[in-house]
Design an enzyme around this catalytic site. Structure first.
Site, short mmCIF file in Angstrom:
data_model
loop_
_atom_site.label_atom_id
_atom_site.label_comp_id
_atom_site.label_asym_id
_atom_site.label_seq_id
_atom_site.Cartn_x
_atom_site.Cartn_y
_atom_site.Cartn_z
CB THR A 170 -5.87 -3.91 2.10
OG1 THR A 170 -5.89 -2.56 1.66
CG2 THR A 170 -4.46 -4.26 2.49
CG ASP A 173 -1.89 -1.11 1.33
OD1 ASP A 173 -3.08 -0.89 1.16
OD2 ASP A 173 -1.43 -2.24 1.58
CB ILE A 230 -3.84 -1.95 -2.15
CG1 ILE A 230 -2.41 -2.10 -2.67
CG2 ILE A 230 -4.56 -3.30 -2.24
CD1 ILE A 230 -1.65 -3.25 -2.03
CG ASP A 231 -10.75 -0.37 -3.20
OD1 ASP A 231 -10.95 -0.12 -1.99
OD2 ASP A 231 -11.66 -0.62 -4.01
CG ASP A 245 -7.93 2.58 -2.18
OD1 ASP A 245 -6.90 2.13 -1.65
OD2 ASP A 245 -9.09 2.30 -1.81
CG ASP A 265 -12.70 3.00 -0.37
OD1 ASP A 265 -11.69 2.40 -0.79
OD2 ASP A 265 -12.94 3.16 0.85
CD GLU A 318 -6.87 3.20 2.29
OE1 GLU A 318 -6.84 2.70 1.15
OE2 GLU A 318 -7.24 2.58 3.31
N1 PPS Z 1 -17.51 0.16 7.71
C1 PPS Z 1 -17.20 0.27 6.44
N2 PPS Z 1 -18.19 0.39 5.52
C2 PPS Z 1 -17.91 0.50 4.22
N3 PPS Z 1 -16.63 0.48 3.72
C3 PPS Z 1 -15.63 0.34 4.60
C4 PPS Z 1 -15.85 0.23 5.97
N4 PPS Z 1 -14.64 0.11 6.59
C5 PPS Z 1 -13.70 0.15 5.62
N5 PPS Z 1 -14.29 0.29 4.42
C6 PPS Z 1 -13.68 0.44 3.12
O1 PPS Z 1 -13.99 -0.70 2.33
C7 PPS Z 1 -12.96 -0.79 1.35
C8 PPS Z 1 -12.98 -2.17 0.76
O2 PPS Z 1 -14.25 -2.32 0.23
P1 PPS Z 1 -14.63 -3.61 -0.50
O3 PPS Z 1 -15.88 -3.42 -1.25
O4 PPS Z 1 -13.43 -4.05 -1.28
O5 PPS Z 1 -14.87 -4.60 0.69
S1 PPS Z 1 -14.58 -6.12 0.69
O6 PPS Z 1 -13.13 -6.30 0.88
O7 PPS Z 1 -15.06 -6.70 -0.55
O8 PPS Z 1 -15.32 -6.64 1.78
C9 PPS Z 1 -11.75 -0.51 2.14
O9 PPS Z 1 -10.77 -0.03 1.24
P2 PPS Z 1 -9.23 -0.48 1.45
O10 PPS Z 1 -8.84 -0.07 2.85
O11 PPS Z 1 -8.55 0.33 0.40
O12 PPS Z 1 -9.18 -1.95 1.20
C10 PPS Z 1 -12.18 0.55 3.14
O13 PPS Z 1 -11.85 1.88 2.76
MG MG Z 2 -10.22 1.24 -0.54
MG MG Z 3 -7.39 0.64 3.79
MG MG Z 4 -6.62 0.94 0.19
#
Ligand code: PPS
Ligand code: MG
Ligand code: MG
Ligand code: MG
Length: 340
Positions: free
Chosen positions: A132, A48, A129-130, A127, A276, A71
């Site tokens: 993660t 990241d 890494i979206d 982002d 995101d 991020e």
């Molecule tokens: N509570 C809550 N509600 C909604 N979203 C949240 C929440 N907490 C975190 N995040 C953010 O979710 C990002 C990942 O979303 P995804 O759709 O990839 O989720 S998942 O991994 O498929 O479950 C993730 O992005 P990354 O941190 O870049 O992975 C977060 O920014």
């Molecule tokens: Mg993300």
């Molecule tokens: Mg993150």
């Molecule tokens: Mg990320």
């Protein structure tokens, strides 16, 4: 005359390509022992930080006046406590950019992502890494970069190293880059391919919601799985939802692999982050799809680092948007997500 945002599009693609290579290299070499936990408990890896440094360094070289809403920040890499991780990130960034960068330059590049965002002028949102968690599982993740001008997303690039180029032929290789500029349509190419290899993508033409395929987050903490099951039932959908991490879900809707992406609030206190959603949002809209929040409002990227006036996200192909919104509203009526 060059096309609107022609240089920005090319630079964003180069930056996402390089960052995606960083991520893939880290997954192969380091991921098993380089995870740490941020205060918000989300996993963040050397990749990241490395990917954010690489994208920000490339953006700074070409657009030195453009701020970035990213991020990550460099706190976990500073001081004695951050030395081991910092050294790995510095080495990774040097090899990704084909030139060594000093540690302080790398930290500064990461922290170019601290911009507050807002309605005026232009800024990028990144982002690195979206998804993660998907990255750590070896499943879907995405490098996501978008340009916001005067509060609206005008360009988006999503790099998906683990996504099959063609879902019906997964054996023919993984690695997709999706890109869209306002008014120019949405396109995909294989990661690493040239401009000439780009193909236009379009959201599906499905008109009967019963035929629709739904995708949603893997994590029930990011999107309510129970609400989505009710929505699917109201729409008469019998197929199980496809659970996939990251903005790959927007790409899935933009190229017709799925027809409906549901992101249903779990907590009323969580504000979605602009990084995101920005890139995925324009890719779906330029592919002919529709994006709104659970109340049917467009996502408002002009308010800073979060989508503070929106709750959840609904992205669909155009033919099933109205029916989906009606089912969402019927399901959520009278239900307030918890404040935790
Ligand atoms: N509570 C809550 N509600 C909604 N979203 C949240 C929440 N907490 C975190 N995040 C953010 O979710 C990002 C990942 O979303 P995804 O759709 O990839 O989720 S998942 O991994 O498929 O479950 C993730 O992005 P990354 O941190 O870049 O992975 C977060 O920014
Ligand atoms: Mg993300
Ligand atoms: Mg993150
Ligand atoms: Mg990320």
């Amino acid at each position: 005359m060059p096309a609107y945002l022609e240089k920005e599009r090319a630079v964003a693609i180069e930056a996402v390509e390089r960052a995606a290579r960083v991520c893939t290299a880290v997954f192969q070499r380091l991921v098993t022992d380089e995870t740490l936990t941020k205060k918000d408990k989300s996993p963040v890896t050397v990749a990241d930080f490395g990917a954010q440094a690489v994208v920000n360094a490339i953006l700074e070289r070409h657009f030195p006046d453009d701020p970035v809403v990213g991020e990550e920040d460099s706190r976990d890499l500073q001081g004695d406590g951050g030395r081991a991780l910092r050294e790995k990130v510095v080495e990774l960034v040097g090899s990704a950019l084909d030139r060594p960068m000093a540690a302080d330059e790398v930290l500064r590049a990461i922290d170019r992502g601290q911009h507050a965002g807002g309605p005026a002028g232009r800024h990028w949102t990144l982002d690195p890494i979206d998804g993660t968690k998907g990255f750590l599982r070896g499943e879907q993740f995405a490098v996501c970069l978008a340009l916001v001008v005067d509060g609206k997303v005008r360009l988006g690039v999503v790099g998906c190293p683990n996504l099959p180029y063609d879902m019906s032929r997964p054996a023919e290789g993984r690695g997709v880059l999706a890109v869209a500029v306002e008014g120019q349509g949405a396109f995909q190419r294989r990661l690493g391919a040239s401009d000439a290899a780009e193909q236009r993508i379009r959201a599906s033409g499905v008109a009967d919601p019963r035929d629709a395929a739904v995708c949603e987050s893997v994590e029930a903490g990011h999107s309510s799985h129970s609400d989505s099951a009710q929505i699917a039932q109201l729409l008469g959908i019998s197929k199980q939802p496809v659970r996939m991490d990251s903005q790959c879900k927007y790409v899935a809707v933009a190229r017709g692999d799925a027809d409906i992406y549901l992101r249903l609030p779990v907590s009323s206190s969580y504000a979605e982050k602009i990084w995101d959603h920005a890139a995925g949002n324009i890719i779906v809209r330029e592919a002919g799809g529709c994006v709104a929040d659970v109340s049917g409002r467009p996502l408002d990227f002009s308010l800073g680092r979060t989508l503070s006036q929106n709750a959840g996200v609904i992205a669909t192909s155009a033919g099933v948007f109205d029916a989906t919104m009606a089912a969402v509203q019927q399901t959520l009526a009278g239900k307030a997500p918890s404040a935790s």
